[in-house]
Write an enzyme that holds these catalytic residues in place. Structure first.
Site, PDB file in Angstrom:
ATOM      1  N   GLY A   1      -8.259   6.342  -0.344  1.00 13.81           N
ATOM      2  CA  GLY A   1      -7.624   5.248  -1.061  1.00 13.81           C
ATOM      3  C   GLY A   1      -6.105   5.269  -0.952  1.00 13.81           C
TER       4      GLY A   1
ATOM      5  N   GLU B   1       1.936  32.073  -1.003  1.00 13.24           N
ATOM      6  CA  GLU B   1       0.515  31.901  -1.277  1.00 13.24           C
ATOM      7  C   GLU B   1      -0.054  33.200  -1.840  1.00 13.24           C
ATOM      8  OE1 GLU B   1      -2.630  29.349   1.125  1.00 13.24           O
ATOM      9  OE2 GLU B   1      -2.049  31.143   2.212  1.00 13.24           O
TER      10      GLU B   1
ATOM     11  N   GLU C   1       4.119  33.371   2.598  1.00 10.07           N
ATOM     12  CA  GLU C   1       4.812  34.157   1.571  1.00 10.07           C
ATOM     13  C   GLU C   1       4.721  33.534   0.181  1.00 10.07           C
ATOM     14  OE1 GLU C   1       9.381  32.566   2.100  1.00 10.07           O
ATOM     15  OE2 GLU C   1       8.783  34.382   3.162  1.00 10.07           O
TER      16      GLU C   1
ATOM     17  N   ARG D   1      -3.214  26.238  -8.387  1.00 11.64           N
ATOM     18  CA  ARG D   1      -2.896  24.934  -7.812  1.00 11.64           C
ATOM     19  C   ARG D   1      -1.967  24.213  -8.776  1.00 11.64           C
ATOM     20  NH1 ARG D   1      -3.474  25.141  -2.551  1.00 11.64           N
ATOM     21  NH2 ARG D   1      -5.612  25.506  -1.854  1.00 11.64           N
TER      22      ARG D   1
ATOM     23  N   GLU E   1      -6.601  30.767   9.281  1.00 10.90           N
ATOM     24  CA  GLU E   1      -6.662  30.643   7.823  1.00 10.90           C
ATOM     25  C   GLU E   1      -7.665  31.619   7.221  1.00 10.90           C
ATOM     26  OE1 GLU E   1      -4.854  29.105   5.595  1.00 10.90           O
ATOM     27  OE2 GLU E   1      -3.610  27.948   6.963  1.00 10.90           O
TER      28      GLU E   1
ATOM     29  N   ARG F   1       0.856  -1.188   0.000  1.00 10.57           N
ATOM     30  CA  ARG F   1       0.000   0.000   0.000  1.00 10.57           C
ATOM     31  C   ARG F   1       0.892   1.238   0.000  1.00 10.57           C
ATOM     32  NH1 ARG F   1      -3.347  -3.093  -1.518  1.00 10.57           N
ATOM     33  NH2 ARG F   1      -5.042  -3.938  -0.274  1.00 10.57           N
ATOM     34  N   GLU F   2       0.618   2.160  -0.899  1.00  9.83           N
ATOM     35  CA  GLU F   2       1.317   3.448  -0.942  1.00  9.83           C
ATOM     36  C   GLU F   2       0.454   4.438  -0.182  1.00  9.83           C
ATOM     37  OE1 GLU F   2       1.608   4.062  -5.131  1.00  9.83           O
ATOM     38  OE2 GLU F   2       3.133   2.496  -5.377  1.00  9.83           O
TER      39      GLU F   2
END
Length: 183
Positions: free
Chosen positions: A115, A142, A140, A64, A92, A37-38
């Protein structure tokens, strides 16, 4: 053993970054067979449904890199070590929008990509907002553009693909369900 539980036999850490880590686990399946599993580990995040007095939703637009495009989202961010969920949500919101919330309610927590990742995002509803004259400095690296729009316009942006992430889709559907008379 719980239904479907996989026993971790060995964990190999492939990467430890500023935000995420990547591990490969050797597991024993419920039927006794081996598998791999990763797993991406993440400290968790908060997301904020911020609603103005006139019923608009406060959204942020940001690029993004993983998607190679800008999308419009509800304000959100990673939980810092030792930070409470509420303090993270307030921080935030202030950093990304310049708003202070005088009322904050937990809405829902959910796994973002179960998953392969353990990230849990905690969604809050922020109201009784106050626009600050000198908002807190954000990260800084963002860059965000602020949008305050009606639910109707936000839902149209979702149909148009400008809003493209699950947390924001969840937030808009939540507002639509809880506040059916919001336009």
């Amino acid at each position: 053993m719980k239904f479907g539980e996989e026993k971790t036999v060995r964990r190999e850490t492939l990467f430890e970054g500023k935000i995420i880590s990547l591990h490969v686990d050797d597991v024993e399946l419920p039927n006794g067979l081996p598998s791999k599993r990763e797993i991406v580990t993440h400290p968790g995040a908060v997301a904020i449904i911020a609603m103005t007095e006139d019923g608009n939703i406060v959204l942020v637009e940001q690029y993004r890199k993983a998607l190679e495009r800008a999308i419009i989202e509800i304000p959100a961010g990673k939980i810092d070590a030792g930070e409470t969920l509420e303090n993270c949500a307030l921080r935030e919101l202030e950093e990304e929008t310049g708003y202070l919330a005088h009322k904050l309610e937990h809405v829902q927590s959910f796994a973002t990509s179960p998953g392969f990742a353990d990230e849990i995002i905690h969604v809050y509803l922020a109201s009784n907002l106050e626009k600050l004259s000198a908002p807190r400095e954000g990260d800084e690296d963002e860059f965000v553009r602020l949008h305050e729009v009606s639910l109707e316009k936000a839902l149209q942006w979702m149909k148009d693909g400008k809003i493209y992430d699950a947390k924001t889709a969840f937030a808009l559907l939540y507002v639509q369900q809880q506040y059916p008379y919001t336009k």
